[in-house]
Motif scaffolding. Structure first.
Motif, PDB file in Angstrom:
ATOM      1  N   LEU A 228       0.854  -1.188   0.000  1.00 32.55           N
ATOM      2  CA  LEU A 228       0.000   0.000   0.000  1.00 32.55           C
ATOM      3  C   LEU A 228       0.888   1.236   0.000  1.00 32.55           C
ATOM      4  CD1 LEU A 228      -2.732   1.498   0.286  1.00 32.55           C
ATOM      5  CD2 LEU A 228      -2.451   1.281   2.767  1.00 32.55           C
ATOM      6  N   VAL A 229       0.694   2.095  -1.018  1.00 33.95           N
ATOM      7  CA  VAL A 229       1.388   3.377  -1.075  1.00 33.95           C
ATOM      8  C   VAL A 229       0.326   4.460  -0.906  1.00 33.95           C
ATOM      9  CG1 VAL A 229       2.911   4.882  -2.400  1.00 33.95           C
ATOM     10  CG2 VAL A 229       3.099   2.398  -2.648  1.00 33.95           C
ATOM     11  N   ASP A 230       0.274   5.024   0.277  1.00 29.20           N
ATOM     12  CA  ASP A 230      -0.766   6.003   0.624  1.00 29.20           C
ATOM     13  C   ASP A 230      -0.116   7.360   0.886  1.00 29.20           C
ATOM     14  OD1 ASP A 230      -2.934   7.430   1.459  1.00 29.20           O
ATOM     15  OD2 ASP A 230      -3.574   6.020   3.005  1.00 29.20           O
ATOM     16  N   GLY A 231      -0.359   8.300  -0.055  1.00 26.02           N
ATOM     17  CA  GLY A 231       0.207   9.639   0.117  1.00 26.02           C
ATOM     18  C   GLY A 231       1.716   9.650   0.094  1.00 26.02           C
ATOM     19  N   GLY A 232       2.326   8.688  -0.612  1.00 24.46           N
ATOM     20  CA  GLY A 232       3.777   8.615  -0.690  1.00 24.46           C
ATOM     21  C   GLY A 232       4.400   7.724   0.364  1.00 24.46           C
ATOM     22  N   SER A 233       3.616   7.309   1.355  1.00 23.29           N
ATOM     23  CA  SER A 233       4.119   6.436   2.419  1.00 23.29           C
ATOM     24  C   SER A 233       3.804   4.986   2.068  1.00 23.29           C
ATOM     25  CB  SER A 233       3.480   6.821   3.759  1.00 23.29           C
ATOM     26  OG  SER A 233       3.912   5.961   4.778  1.00 23.29           O
ATOM     27  N   GLU A 234       4.833   4.137   2.104  1.00 29.41           N
ATOM     28  CA  GLU A 234       4.669   2.742   1.662  1.00 29.41           C
ATOM     29  C   GLU A 234       4.735   1.781   2.845  1.00 29.41           C
ATOM     30  OE1 GLU A 234       7.395  -0.410  -0.836  1.00 29.41           O
ATOM     31  OE2 GLU A 234       7.053   1.572  -1.740  1.00 29.41           O
ATOM     32  N   LYS A 235       3.850   0.765   2.812  1.00 25.62           N
ATOM     33  CA  LYS A 235       3.911  -0.278   3.830  1.00 25.62           C
ATOM     34  C   LYS A 235       3.317  -1.575   3.272  1.00 25.62           C
ATOM     35  CE  LYS A 235      -0.402   1.179   6.129  1.00 25.62           C
ATOM     36  NZ  LYS A 235      -0.992   1.568   7.425  1.00 25.62           N
ATOM     37  N   LYS A 236       3.704  -2.692   3.895  1.00 25.78           N
ATOM     38  CA  LYS A 236       3.226  -4.012   3.493  1.00 25.78           C
ATOM     39  C   LYS A 236       2.056  -4.413   4.397  1.00 25.78           C
ATOM     40  CE  LYS A 236       6.704  -4.727   0.591  1.00 25.78           C
ATOM     41  NZ  LYS A 236       6.529  -4.854  -0.872  1.00 25.78           N
ATOM     42  N   ILE A 237       1.010  -4.988   3.775  1.00 23.65           N
ATOM     43  CA  ILE A 237      -0.188  -5.370   4.521  1.00 23.65           C
ATOM     44  C   ILE A 237      -0.604  -6.782   4.095  1.00 23.65           C
ATOM     45  CG2 ILE A 237      -2.636  -4.878   4.892  1.00 23.65           C
ATOM     46  CD1 ILE A 237      -2.042  -1.953   4.548  1.00 23.65           C
ATOM     47  N   TRP A 238      -0.941  -7.617   5.102  1.00 25.99           N
ATOM     48  CA  TRP A 238      -1.501  -8.937   4.808  1.00 25.99           C
ATOM     49  C   TRP A 238      -3.001  -8.786   4.544  1.00 25.99           C
ATOM     50  CZ3 TRP A 238       1.168 -13.320   4.015  1.00 25.99           C
ATOM     51  CH2 TRP A 238       2.501 -13.361   4.432  1.00 25.99           C
ATOM     52  N   SER A 239      -3.472  -9.413   3.490  1.00 23.44           N
ATOM     53  CA  SER A 239      -4.875  -9.225   3.107  1.00 23.44           C
ATOM     54  C   SER A 239      -5.434 -10.492   2.483  1.00 23.44           C
ATOM     55  CB  SER A 239      -4.987  -8.063   2.120  1.00 23.44           C
ATOM     56  OG  SER A 239      -6.316  -7.907   1.671  1.00 23.44           O
ATOM     57  N   THR A 240      -6.755 -10.601   2.564  1.00 23.68           N
ATOM     58  CA  THR A 240      -7.463 -11.675   1.861  1.00 23.68           C
ATOM     59  C   THR A 240      -8.443 -11.088   0.843  1.00 23.68           C
ATOM     60  OG1 THR A 240      -9.159 -11.731   3.594  1.00 23.68           O
ATOM     61  CG2 THR A 240      -7.292 -13.234   3.841  1.00 23.68           C
ATOM     62  N   SER A 241      -8.373  -9.788   0.619  1.00 23.61           N
ATOM     63  CA  SER A 241      -9.301  -9.124  -0.301  1.00 23.61           C
ATOM     64  C   SER A 241      -9.035  -9.555  -1.733  1.00 23.61           C
ATOM     65  CB  SER A 241      -9.158  -7.602  -0.186  1.00 23.61           C
ATOM     66  OG  SER A 241      -9.498  -7.162   1.106  1.00 23.61           O
ATOM     67  N   THR A 242     -10.103  -9.588  -2.514  1.00 25.71           N
ATOM     68  CA  THR A 242      -9.970  -9.959  -3.924  1.00 25.71           C
ATOM     69  C   THR A 242     -10.076  -8.757  -4.850  1.00 25.71           C
ATOM     70  OG1 THR A 242     -12.341 -10.453  -3.985  1.00 25.71           O
ATOM     71  CG2 THR A 242     -10.828 -12.283  -3.529  1.00 25.71           C
ATOM     72  N   THR A 243     -10.619  -7.635  -4.355  1.00 22.91           N
ATOM     73  CA  THR A 243     -10.726  -6.423  -5.170  1.00 22.91           C
ATOM     74  C   THR A 243     -10.139  -5.242  -4.408  1.00 22.91           C
ATOM     75  OG1 THR A 243     -12.897  -5.755  -4.331  1.00 22.91           O
ATOM     76  CG2 THR A 243     -12.855  -7.268  -6.233  1.00 22.91           C
ATOM     77  N   VAL A 244      -9.790  -4.198  -5.162  1.00 22.13           N
ATOM     78  CA  VAL A 244      -9.217  -2.993  -4.562  1.00 22.13           C
ATOM     79  C   VAL A 244     -10.214  -2.341  -3.605  1.00 22.13           C
ATOM     80  CG1 VAL A 244      -8.328  -0.678  -5.045  1.00 22.13           C
ATOM     81  CG2 VAL A 244      -7.672  -2.607  -6.507  1.00 22.13           C
ATOM     82  N   ALA A 245     -11.478  -2.275  -4.026  1.00 23.44           N
ATOM     83  CA  ALA A 245     -12.503  -1.641  -3.191  1.00 23.44           C
ATOM     84  C   ALA A 245     -12.659  -2.382  -1.869  1.00 23.44           C
ATOM     85  CB  ALA A 245     -13.829  -1.594  -3.942  1.00 23.44           C
ATOM     86  N   ASP A 246     -12.654  -3.708  -1.930  1.00 23.90           N
ATOM     87  CA  ASP A 246     -12.787  -4.493  -0.706  1.00 23.90           C
ATOM     88  C   ASP A 246     -11.570  -4.302   0.198  1.00 23.90           C
ATOM     89  OD1 ASP A 246     -14.166  -6.614   0.872  1.00 23.90           O
ATOM     90  OD2 ASP A 246     -12.313  -7.701   0.452  1.00 23.90           O
ATOM     91  N   PHE A 247     -10.403  -4.218  -0.412  1.00 23.49           N
ATOM     92  CA  PHE A 247      -9.178  -3.988   0.371  1.00 23.49           C
ATOM     93  C   PHE A 247      -9.262  -2.663   1.124  1.00 23.49           C
ATOM     94  CE2 PHE A 247      -5.056  -1.914   0.656  1.00 23.49           C
ATOM     95  CZ  PHE A 247      -4.307  -2.858   1.350  1.00 23.49           C
TER      96      PHE A 247
END
Length: 408
Positions: free
Chosen positions: A161-180
């Protein structure tokens, strides 16, 4: 005779009946004794069928025979405890659970397993399925599974996830961007930009980038430059300038719409402008008077270092060279309009106007009184070029350090 015969027949019939009754009674007695003896051989056991217990007596020799007598058909995956080959003993507890097939959905794959367990965590253990910390399971691990219910497992994977220039790793089970974004409780403001489509598919290693867009209004006061107006002045020598009126900067208030992306300005649009103070133009008089110099005599100028210096005036040393009106690239006319070819004996020097103003009367050590009436591309700073009538005189002069005085 007849009477005697009838009596004999009666007694015979009665005796036969007595014998038959005795035989039936004996057979009944034997049956009762046998039944008593048979019942005496039965053993009392407890049978638990799918969590329901029953107390019963049985003459079966093994657990399998007992279950068969109870019309229970044992399948391969059923649970029987103790085993079907266990001999029947008095007070034995027997447990039978019928296995069921459970369907486990792991992402896009399906696995089926036979089990007698009902708790989700126990079923997964039977299926030899290991869960990672961020995996999702439905129903929950502690839930008991109903008939015909399936277990759904979504394996977690890493997303950047790159939010506003800040990057981090996230564990997810989402299948779509909206759900994530929904699961991570990430809100998009009105002007924010999502680099991916909201219905885009999220896979392991996906990068979801949000550009935070901010619109702000910026009001600034800025100076405005003044105009420079020149006017011809016939009283000033050509090449000279005189400031008649100093220029003064004005000020203006400007209102901008500023767009920032991730905190950095990417555009600035002028919305309005208001003049706070008008600038004052600078007026400069430019000399147009052409210098007309007359030679004091027609004899060649002799350059000598013995000329005496006048009193007063600004004095400093310069590097001096000499030139003629017939040098390569020369037209014979100076920057102030003097025709040196028509007046070969005039004493004129080429100067840097920022050091010695054009038109100034000067005294040069070894050259005498002269007019600063010319310029040159190589004449910069404290350097001058002396006009002499002949090339030989220029060569003889060479390069020297001389004293200069600006008289007027």
């Amino acid at each position: 005779m007849i009477k005697s015969t009838m009596e004999n027949l009666f007694y015979r019939s009665l005796r036969s009946k007595q014998i038959a009754i005795t035989a039936i009674a004996f057979a009944l007695f034997v049956s009762v004794i046998s039944l008593v003896l048979y019942e005496g051989t039965k053993k009392s056991v407890t049978l638990e069928v799918n969590d329901e217990k029953t107390e019963l007596k049985t003459s079966a020799h093994t657990v399998g025979q007992l279950l068969s007598d109870q019309e229970i058909e044992v399948a391969d995956h059923d649970l029987v405890s103790p085993s079907v080959n266990t001999p029947i003993e008095e007070g034995l507890s027997i447990r039978w659970e019928q296995a069921k097939q459970v369907e486990i959905q792991i992402d896009q794959e399906t696995k089926k397993v036979w089990t007698t367990e009902s708790k989700v965590s126990d079923i997964l253990a039977v299926a030899d399925i290991t869960l990672e910390e961020n995996d999702e399971v439905q129903p929950s691990l502690q839930a008991n599974l109903d008939d015909d219910q399936t277990i759904s497992i979504q394996k977690a994977f890493q997303v950047t996830l790159v939010d506003g220039g800040s990057e981090k790793k996230i564990w997810s089970t989402s299948t779509t961007v909206a759900d994530f974004l929904k699961r991570e409780n990430i809100q998009l403001n009105e002007h924010d930009k999502l680099k991916q489509e909201a219905d885009g598919i999220v896979t392991p290693g996906s990068v979801i980038e949000i550009v935070r867009v901010e619109k702000v209004t910026d009001v600034v006061e800025e100076p405005t430059n003044f105009a420079v107006v020149t006017q011809s002045d016939a009283k000033l020598l050509k090449g000279r300038e005189k400031v008649v009126q100093e220029g003064k900067k004005g000020s203006v208030q400007r209102k901008f719409e500023v767009i920032k992306e991730n905190g950095k300005e990417v555009s600035r649009t002028l919305l309005s402008e208001k003049v706070l103070e008008e600038p004052q133009k600078k007026i400069v008089s430019v000399g147009s008077k052409v210098m007309v110099a007359q030679a004091s005599n027609k004899k060649p100028v002799t350059v000598s270092r013995g000329d005496s210096a006048p009193s007063g005036g600004k004095e400093f040393y310069v590097t001096a060279t000499a030139y003629t009106a017939y040098c390569n690239g020369c037209t014979g006319k100076t920057a102030t309009g003097i025709n040196l070819r028509e007046n070969p004996n005039l004493k004129v020097i080429a100067v840097d106007p920022s050091v010695i103003p054009l038109g100034s009367k000067v005294w040069v050590e070894g050259y005498g009184y002269a007019i600063a009436g010319d310029t040159g591309g190589a004449i910069k700073g404290k350097r001058i070029d002396l006009h002499v009538p002949t090339k030989s005189a220029a060569y003889n002069f060479g390069r020297r350090q001389v004293k200069v005085k600006i008289i007027d």
